[in-house]
Design an enzyme around this catalytic site. Structure first.
Site, mmCIF file in Angstrom:
data_model
loop_
_atom_site.group_PDB
_atom_site.id
_atom_site.type_symbol
_atom_site.label_atom_id
_atom_site.label_comp_id
_atom_site.label_asym_id
_atom_site.label_seq_id
_atom_site.Cartn_x
_atom_site.Cartn_y
_atom_site.Cartn_z
ATOM 1 N N GLY A 31 0.830 -1.217 0.000
ATOM 2 C CA GLY A 31 0.000 0.000 0.000
ATOM 3 C C GLY A 31 0.853 1.250 0.000
ATOM 4 O O GLY A 31 0.502 2.257 0.618
ATOM 5 N N VAL A 52 -2.996 -6.856 -3.313
ATOM 6 C CA VAL A 52 -2.836 -7.877 -2.256
ATOM 7 C C VAL A 52 -4.013 -8.859 -2.215
ATOM 8 O O VAL A 52 -3.888 -9.954 -1.648
ATOM 9 C CB VAL A 52 -2.647 -7.254 -0.845
ATOM 10 N N TYR A 69 -15.457 -3.662 9.197
ATOM 11 C CA TYR A 69 -14.120 -3.044 9.229
ATOM 12 C C TYR A 69 -13.438 -3.397 10.545
ATOM 13 O O TYR A 69 -12.272 -3.814 10.560
ATOM 14 C CB TYR A 69 -14.210 -1.516 9.053
ATOM 15 N N VAL A 89 -6.388 9.225 11.470
ATOM 16 C CA VAL A 89 -5.267 9.706 10.657
ATOM 17 C C VAL A 89 -5.862 10.330 9.403
ATOM 18 O O VAL A 89 -6.724 9.717 8.764
ATOM 19 C CB VAL A 89 -4.331 8.547 10.217
ATOM 20 N N THR A 128 -5.790 10.808 5.829
ATOM 21 C CA THR A 128 -5.211 10.328 4.561
ATOM 22 C C THR A 128 -6.377 10.222 3.577
ATOM 23 O O THR A 128 -7.404 10.861 3.780
ATOM 24 C CB THR A 128 -4.581 8.919 4.750
HETATM 25 C C1 8X3 Z 1 -8.952 3.923 11.077
HETATM 26 C C2 8X3 Z 1 -9.403 4.477 12.366
HETATM 27 O O1 8X3 Z 1 -11.372 5.074 13.865
HETATM 28 O O2 8X3 Z 1 -11.657 5.453 11.489
HETATM 29 O O3 8X3 Z 1 -8.565 2.610 11.117
HETATM 30 O O4 8X3 Z 1 -11.669 3.231 12.365
HETATM 31 S S1 8X3 Z 1 -11.101 4.530 12.507
#
Ligand code: 8X3
Length: 250
Positions: free
Chosen positions: A10, A58, A150, A183, A185
């Site tokens: 990535g 990947v 997620y 973060v 990005t």
């Molecule tokens: C990214 C952080 O809090 O948006 O993995 O899930 S969050």
């Protein structure tokens, strides 16, 4: 100074890109992996050290193994693997979330990370040393609303990192997992499928972490003396207390 070969997945944007820059500035030889070849080429041009591009996804098992296999002899002895590739797709409750979004997250964040690890591991086992750093998330430590899959994918990264550390314990290979909070990005742009307004709202009133902040933390893990393994690092913006408590200042 890092006199080693480092493979980063990535690398075409965000944390991966910043990590490639950080390691390259330390003199490391970097293998830049990603789906967007033109971005990898752009990155290679600005890096101060030697780099090698591996253009693959990947999620594609065959492509992962053949890409690693295709490395020239002088690039084969990877000492540090940074499993960074991954994304969030959608932020929806289970009952309305799309199966395609779920599959995309499981395929890249979990299965892709497993494939790359499996493909790189033999050279580390042979060398009886090496370092694997996985990109987890605060989402792998706490579940938040609408993030079930997620979060599941990042819990899997956390569990796999722990399991890998156990299994590799006798081989002198370090395994660590870094768990960033917010973060800034391309992350939210991807999660919200290009809805810039929704993506920007995520960071409203907050000073989020930058890709460089995480790259520096990864560098810290890698630069620790050989007898130290930074096994687990949770890193949050000061305004973030956990996965969903944010002290926004508008
Ligand atoms: C990214 C952080 O809090 O948006 O993995 O899930 S969050």
């Amino acid at each position: 100074m890092i006199d080693k070969i480092v493979l980063i997945t990535g690398a075409s944007s965000g944390i991966g890109w910043a990590t490639a820059e950080a390691f390259s500035k330390q003199g490391a030889k970097v293998i830049l992996c990603g789906r967007r070849e033109h971005k990898l080429k752009e990155l290679a041009q600005i890096l101060p050290s030697t780099s090698y591009i591996l253009n693959f996804d990947v999620r594609d098992k065959k492509a992962v193994f053949s890409a690693i296999e295709s490395l020239p002899k002088s690039w084969k002895k990877i000492s540090i693997l940074i499993n960074n590739a991954g994304n969030a797709h959608g932020l929806d409750p289970v009952q309305t979330a799309s199966l395609e979004d779920w599959e995309a997250m499981i395929d890249s964040n979990v299965k892709g990370l497993l494939y790359v690890t499996k493909a790189v591991l033999p050279v580390m086992i042979e060398a009886q040393k090496g370092h694997i750093i996985n990109l987890g998330s605060i989402a792998g430590k706490e579940v938040y609303p609408n993030g079930s899959v997620y979060c599941s994918s990042k819990y899997a990264v956390d569990a796999f990192s722990q399991g890998l550390r156990i299994d590799l314990n006798t081989f002198g290979i370090r395994v660590g997992c870094i768990h960033p909070g917010m973060v800034e990005t391309e992350f939210s742009n991807v999660r919200f499928k290009g809805n810039v307004e929704r993506a920007q709202k995520v960071y409203q009133g907050v000073k989020p972490l930058t890709a460089e902040d995480i790259a520096n933390a990864i560098l810290y893990m890698a630069l620790a003396p050989e007898h130290i393994n930074v096994a687990d690092m949770l890193i949050l913006p000061t305004q973030q207390a956990n996965a969903y408590i944010l002290n926004r200042k508008n």
